[in-house]
Design a protein around this motif. Structure first.
Motif, PDB file in Angstrom:
ATOM      1  N   VAL A  61       0.755  -1.210   0.009  1.00 51.54           N
ATOM      2  CA  VAL A  61      -0.098  -0.092   0.076  1.00 51.54           C
ATOM      3  C   VAL A  61       1.062   1.095   0.031  1.00 51.54           C
ATOM      4  N   LEU A  62       0.431   2.435  -0.398  1.00 50.76           N
ATOM      5  CA  LEU A  62       0.810   3.647  -0.192  1.00 50.76           C
ATOM      6  C   LEU A  62       0.367   4.332   0.962  1.00 50.76           C
ATOM      7  N   LEU A  63       1.412   4.817   1.884  1.00 52.79           N
ATOM      8  CA  LEU A  63       0.809   5.465   3.315  1.00 52.79           C
ATOM      9  C   LEU A  63       0.914   6.830   2.962  1.00 52.79           C
ATOM     10  N   ASP A  64      -0.081   7.686   3.257  1.00 51.63           N
ATOM     11  CA  ASP A  64      -0.219   8.928   3.067  1.00 51.63           C
ATOM     12  C   ASP A  64       1.033   9.876   3.910  1.00 51.63           C
ATOM     13  N   GLY A  65       1.855  10.601   3.284  1.00 54.51           N
ATOM     14  CA  GLY A  65       2.754  11.190   3.807  1.00 54.51           C
ATOM     15  C   GLY A  65       4.178  10.490   4.023  1.00 54.51           C
ATOM     16  N   LEU A  66       4.116   9.246   4.168  1.00 54.34           N
ATOM     17  CA  LEU A  66       5.184   8.573   4.518  1.00 54.34           C
ATOM     18  C   LEU A  66       6.066   8.474   3.126  1.00 54.34           C
ATOM     19  N   ALA A  67       7.284   9.057   2.802  1.00 58.47           N
ATOM     20  CA  ALA A  67       7.911   9.134   1.622  1.00 58.47           C
ATOM     21  C   ALA A  67       9.456   9.830   1.661  1.00 58.47           C
ATOM     22  N   TYR A  68      10.021   9.545   1.024  1.00 62.91           N
ATOM     23  CA  TYR A  68      11.515  10.466   0.811  1.00 62.91           C
ATOM     24  C   TYR A  68      11.275  11.782   0.251  1.00 62.91           C
ATOM     25  N   TYR A  69      12.019  12.609   1.085  1.00 59.47           N
ATOM     26  CA  TYR A  69      11.852  14.210   0.926  1.00 59.47           C
ATOM     27  C   TYR A  69      13.158  14.539   0.599  1.00 59.47           C
ATOM     28  N   LEU A  70      13.300  15.597  -0.363  1.00 62.02           N
ATOM     29  CA  LEU A  70      14.459  16.696  -0.391  1.00 62.02           C
ATOM     30  C   LEU A  70      14.295  17.556   0.709  1.00 62.02           C
ATOM     31  N   VAL A  71      15.158  17.819   1.723  1.00 55.93           N
ATOM     32  CA  VAL A  71      15.313  18.885   2.590  1.00 55.93           C
ATOM     33  C   VAL A  71      16.337  19.838   2.544  1.00 55.93           C
TER      34      VAL A  71
END
Length: 294
Positions: A256-266
């Motif tokens: 599944v895809l979980l809302d918000g849980l991802a890789y981010y560029l910061v």
């Protein structure tokens, strides 16, 4: 609280490296007696002994061992900061802090394209699970896995990978195959560093759960904990698929895809104006867009 004099701290660092007053004096271009005087003044100011002497040899005391890592880190940060100022605001060196898994499987294989487009920018990739302090200049940008909430930072969502709950065959034999999400509530679980995955997964299935159990700041370590039967865990589906196919792991539910849980560029807000940071950010978002359009 007033900080100790910088000269005393520099002297302490030099003596700690050489464990010799004579060699520290040679490095600092002063006399051994001057080193001894600086060190004595620092110890008096701190109210502790930083070294102990035995059989004419010099050793760090417990207080000295406690102080040394912080002092060395502080001098390293000051050196890097002054080097950046001395070489200009945008010297062409760009330091990227990134998790080892993302670096190995996604970022590094694509960096040749960035270097071809921007030959004047020298990349320094730090593959680490530690959260680099961007505000202090430990890195220029970071790529992190989490929920994307980083105080006083700009976060760009890069990739939200499908995740799948998995467990070792032995654990499944012992606890039985779960028929639905609710059956996993009482299972032992292992977590990623932010412990956000399982609560989000259960929420996705209309349930509420707390994040109990061991956590690991690297997905490779998390996979090892799952393989050894320490608990069920959530892994990127692409990483888990070979283990599931070969029978090393058992999939407990569909990916599944979980809302918000991802890789981010910061990136720090101020850094967005730097040409090298802007070039890397633009290139990275372009790479992600290419994946979405493929």
């Amino acid at each position: 609280m007033r900080l100790p004099a910088l000269n005393g701290l520099r002297t302490f660092d030099a003596v700690a490296r050489h464990l010799s007053m004579k060699h520290a004096a040679a490095e600092l271009c002063v006399t051994p007696s001057a080193v001894s005087q600086q060190l004595r003044g620092l110890e008096e100011e701190l109210g502790v002994s930083l070294f102990r002497r035995a059989n004419r040899a010099l050793y760090l005391s417990d207080a000295g061992q406690s102080l040394l890592p912080a002092i060395r880190n502080a001098f390293r940060l000051m050196t890097e900061a002054t080097d950046r100022v001395r070489n200009g605001a945008d010297s062409g060196m760009l330091t990227v802090s990134v998790t080892p898994f993302f670096a190995e499987t996604w970022l590094v294989p694509r960096l040749g394209d960035f270097q071809a487009r921007h030959p004047a920018i020298d990349l320094r990739v730090m593959a680490t699970t530690a959260l680099a302090n961007l505000a202090a200049g430990e890195a220029d940008v970071a790529i992190r896995h989490g929920l994307g909430s980083y105080r006083d930072m700009i976060s760009d969502l890069l990739i939200a990978p499908m995740v799948v709950p998995v467990a070792s065959p032995d654990l499944v034999i012992r606890l039985g195959s779960p028929g639905e999400a609710v059956d996993l509530l009482d299972w032992p679980k292992v977590h990623g560093a932010d412990r956000g995955g399982w609560p989000l997964w259960f929420r996705h299935h209309g349930l509420i759960a707390t994040a109990r159990g061991a956590s690991f700041d690297d997905v490779g370590l998390l996979r090892t904990a799952i393989l050894s039967g320490q608990g069920a865990g959530l892994l990127p589906a692409a990483l888990a698929e070979p283990d599931i196919r070969d029978g090393r792991l058992v999939g407990l539910a569909d990916p599944v895809l979980l809302d918000g849980l991802a890789y981010y560029l910061v990136t720090p807000s101020a850094a967005d104006l730097r040409p090298s940071v802007m070039a890397f950010r633009h290139w990275l978002l372009e790479q992600v867009q290419g994946l979405e359009e493929a």
